[in-house]
Design a protein around this motif. Sequence first.
Motif, PDB file in Angstrom:
ATOM      1  N   THR A 196       0.826  -1.199   0.000  1.00  5.09           N
ATOM      2  CA  THR A 196       0.000   0.000   0.000  1.00  5.09           C
ATOM      3  C   THR A 196       0.863   1.253   0.000  1.00  5.09           C
ATOM      4  OG1 THR A 196      -0.070  -0.212   2.375  1.00  5.09           O
ATOM      5  CG2 THR A 196      -1.979  -1.014   1.163  1.00  5.09           C
ATOM      6  N   ASN A 197       2.138   1.098   0.350  1.00  3.12           N
ATOM      7  CA  ASN A 197       3.056   2.230   0.375  1.00  3.12           C
ATOM      8  C   ASN A 197       3.782   2.274  -0.969  1.00  3.12           C
ATOM      9  OD1 ASN A 197       5.692   3.485   0.648  1.00  3.12           O
ATOM     10  ND2 ASN A 197       5.268   3.613   2.827  1.00  3.12           N
ATOM     11  N   ILE A 198       3.795   3.454  -1.603  1.00  4.79           N
ATOM     12  CA  ILE A 198       4.315   3.487  -2.969  1.00  4.79           C
ATOM     13  C   ILE A 198       5.819   3.230  -3.006  1.00  4.79           C
ATOM     14  CG2 ILE A 198       4.714   5.988  -3.087  1.00  4.79           C
ATOM     15  CD1 ILE A 198       3.116   5.068  -6.008  1.00  4.79           C
ATOM     16  N   LYS A 199       6.556   3.659  -1.960  1.00  2.00           N
ATOM     17  CA  LYS A 199       7.998   3.404  -1.968  1.00  2.00           C
ATOM     18  C   LYS A 199       8.279   1.911  -1.854  1.00  2.00           C
ATOM     19  CE  LYS A 199      10.934   6.523   0.250  1.00  2.00           C
ATOM     20  NZ  LYS A 199      11.198   7.398   1.420  1.00  2.00           N
ATOM     21  N   ARG A 200       7.493   1.219  -1.016  1.00  6.13           N
ATOM     22  CA  ARG A 200       7.686  -0.235  -0.903  1.00  6.13           C
ATOM     23  C   ARG A 200       7.298  -0.921  -2.203  1.00  6.13           C
ATOM     24  NH1 ARG A 200       8.843  -1.794   4.380  1.00  6.13           N
ATOM     25  NH2 ARG A 200       8.752  -3.996   3.903  1.00  6.13           N
ATOM     26  N   MET A 201       6.228  -0.427  -2.849  1.00  6.44           N
ATOM     27  CA  MET A 201       5.830  -1.032  -4.119  1.00  6.44           C
ATOM     28  C   MET A 201       6.959  -0.891  -5.139  1.00  6.44           C
ATOM     29  SD  MET A 201       2.850  -0.003  -6.752  1.00  6.44           S
ATOM     30  CE  MET A 201       3.952   0.694  -7.944  1.00  6.44           C
ATOM     31  N   LEU A 202       7.550   0.313  -5.186  1.00  5.81           N
ATOM     32  CA  LEU A 202       8.652   0.519  -6.131  1.00  5.81           C
ATOM     33  C   LEU A 202       9.853  -0.343  -5.750  1.00  5.81           C
ATOM     34  CD1 LEU A 202       8.438   4.352  -6.775  1.00  5.81           C
ATOM     35  CD2 LEU A 202       7.987   2.526  -8.394  1.00  5.81           C
ATOM     36  N   ALA A 203      10.041  -0.591  -4.450  1.00  8.13           N
ATOM     37  CA  ALA A 203      11.154  -1.449  -4.026  1.00  8.13           C
ATOM     38  C   ALA A 203      10.963  -2.864  -4.564  1.00  8.13           C
ATOM     39  CB  ALA A 203      11.246  -1.470  -2.501  1.00  8.13           C
ATOM     40  N   TYR A 204       9.748  -3.416  -4.371  1.00  5.43           N
ATOM     41  CA  TYR A 204       9.524  -4.772  -4.881  1.00  5.43           C
ATOM     42  C   TYR A 204       9.561  -4.785  -6.399  1.00  5.43           C
ATOM     43  CZ  TYR A 204       8.646  -6.703  -0.316  1.00  5.43           C
ATOM     44  OH  TYR A 204       8.826  -7.142   0.960  1.00  5.43           O
ATOM     45  N   SER A 205       9.089  -3.707  -7.028  1.00  3.06           N
ATOM     46  CA  SER A 205       9.162  -3.676  -8.491  1.00  3.06           C
ATOM     47  C   SER A 205      10.626  -3.654  -8.926  1.00  3.06           C
ATOM     48  CB  SER A 205       8.371  -2.485  -9.020  1.00  3.06           C
ATOM     49  OG  SER A 205       9.192  -1.539  -9.611  1.00  3.06           O
ATOM     50  N   SER A 206      11.493  -2.964  -8.165  1.00  2.00           N
ATOM     51  CA  SER A 206      12.896  -2.935  -8.589  1.00  2.00           C
ATOM     52  C   SER A 206      13.546  -4.304  -8.384  1.00  2.00           C
ATOM     53  CB  SER A 206      13.657  -1.840  -7.853  1.00  2.00           C
ATOM     54  OG  SER A 206      14.137  -2.312  -6.633  1.00  2.00           O
TER      55      SER A 206
END
Lengths: 490, 99
Positions: A302-312
Motif C-alpha cells: 500500500t506504500n508506494i515506496k515499498r511497491m517501487l522497491a519490490y518492483s525494482s
Amino acid sequence: MPLEIPDINWSLLMPQLVIVSTLLIVLVFDMFDAISKKTLGWMTIVGAGIALWSSIDLLQAGTDQTQFNEMFRIDSYSLFFNIIFLVSTILVALVSISYLGSGDKKQGPYYLLILLATLGMMLMAAGNELIIVFLGLELMSLSLYVLASYFRESPASSEAGMKYLLLGAFASAFFLYGIALVYGAAGTTNIPEIISKLSVGDQLSLLSESPLFLAGIFLLIVGFGFKVAIVPFHQWAPDVYEGAPTTIAAFISAGPKAAGFAAFLTIFVDALPKLPTQATGVIVLLAMLTMTVGNVIAIAQTNIKRMLAYSSIAHAGYVMIGLAAANPDGKSSAMLYLFIYCVMNIGAFGVVIMARTADGENLMISDYAGLGFRKPLLAMFMTLMLLSLAGFPPTAGFVGKLYVFKSAVEARHYWLVIFGAINTAISAFYYLRVVVTMYMREPEEELEFKPYPPTLVIGLVLAAIGILLIGILPSLLLDQAQSAVQSALL
Amino acid sequence: MALQYYLILSALLFTIGVIGVLVRRNAIIIFMCIELMLNAANLAFVAISRNLGTAEGQLFVFFVMAVAAAEVAIGLAIIVSVFKHRETINVDEVNSLKG
C-alpha cells in the motif's frame, strides 16, 4: 630491483578524475557559509556532466585499453556503464536540489557522498581485477550506508541505514571470501586470466570442476545477489527504500544496482558457459524466483515506496534473464535494460517527491486518488513512468524487455521467457492500479500540494524524453551496447 | 605446513561469524561477527598467497584491513544514531519499517 612505474595515460581516466576533482571542490566550498546550498547541487551536476561528456567522447573514439598493470579496463563496456551511472547521478542531483531545499541541513556531505558512490560504481564497472571490483563495491556501499541514514533526526532513516549496513557488510564478507577461494583455486585475481584458465583449448580444464573454485563462485553469487537485491537476498531492499530519504532510495535503486550487475556480467557472462551446467541452472532459478516473488509481493503493497522497491527487485530478475542467456546478445540487452531501468525508476521516485504536501510526503497509494484531474502534469509523468516500468510500447521499458527476452530465446531458455512474460502481465496489474487510482477515484480528503520545484520538473522532463526517445528509436542505445560487447569479443 | 589446515581454520572462523550474525540480536555483536568473517577471508588470503608464492593475496589483506576500519567507523556512527532514537540496538526491537 628497481621499481617500475607503469606509464599512465591520464586522459583515459578523465571521467574518474573529473568526479574526484568535483568532490574535492564540493568539499571545500561546503565550508563557506556564503555559498548557497543549491550551488553545491549544481556543482555536482556540472561535474557529472563533464564526466559524462568525456565518457561519451572516449566511447566514440573506440577506446579499448587497460591501465595500471591491467587492473583497470577502459573499453566501451565500462564507458557504457559510466554513462548509466553519470546519467543516474545527474538525475538524482537534479531531484535532490529541490528535495533538500535550502533548509538548515548540511548539504555538502550529501553531494560529496553521492559523488563518492558514483566513483565506486565506475571502479566496479572498470575493474579488470577482483581487488578493484571489491574496492569499488566497498567505496560505493560505505557511501550509501551513510546516505541512507542521512536524515539523522528521523528514526526511520537511521533504522534504514543500520539495516542496510548490517546486511550490506554481511554480503561484502561473503563476496570477499568468494574472492579468496577463487584466488586459491585459480592462483590469480585477474578476471580475464581466471576465465581463460577455465578451459584448455576446447576442453574444460580441471579448474572448472574444482570444489574450491565452485564454492568461491557460489559465494560470489551470494555477494552480488545481496548487492543487486535478487531473491532470496532481497529482504533489505523494501525497508531501506522506505526509510531512506526518497532521493537516496531512487539513487540506491538505480546506479548501485547497475554497478553490481556491471561486475556480475563481466565475471559471469564469459564464465558461465565454461562452468558445470548446474551454475547456469542456479542463475536461471534465481531469475525466475526474483521476478515472481518481486512482482507478487508488490501487488500487496500500500506504500508506494515499498511497491517501487519490490518492483525494482522484479526488474533485477529481468536483467538476470540476460545474464542467464550468457551470450553476447544477453550481455548487451542486459546493459540496455539497466540503462532504461535507471532512467524510469528515478523518474518514478521523482514523481513521488513531486507529490509532496506541506505536512511531508504522501506515500500511500490511496493518497494518489484524483490526482489525474487536480495535478494533471504530475499524473501524466507518473503514468508514463509506470507504463514504461510495466513494459508497454512505445516506451523504453517495452524495448528493454523485448531484447532481454529475445536473447533468452536465442539461448533456448524458453521457460525463462515464459516466466518473464507471465510476470510482465502480473506487474501490469499493480502498476496500472496506481494509474486507475489517479484517474478514476475521488480523493478522500483535499491535500494541499506544494508547488512544483523547477529542478524537479527539469529532471522529470529529461527522464520522460529519454524514455520516449529510446522507446521509439531503440537503435540509438542498442547499437552502442552491442558494439561495446562486440569489441570485448575481438 | 599444508595449505588445507589454514583453509579449514579460516572456513571454521567464517562459519562462526555467519552463525553469529544469524543468531545474535545485538547490533554491535553482529558487527563483530562480520569483522570475524572478514578476518577469516584475510587468513585464507595470506595462506594461499604464501602457498602460491605470489604477492597478490597479501596485498589484498592490506586493502581489506583498511576497508574494515572504514566500515567500523561508519557502522558505529550509524548504530549510535539508532541508539539515540530508540535507546536499544537490539535488531528485533528496531523494526518500525514493515509492510
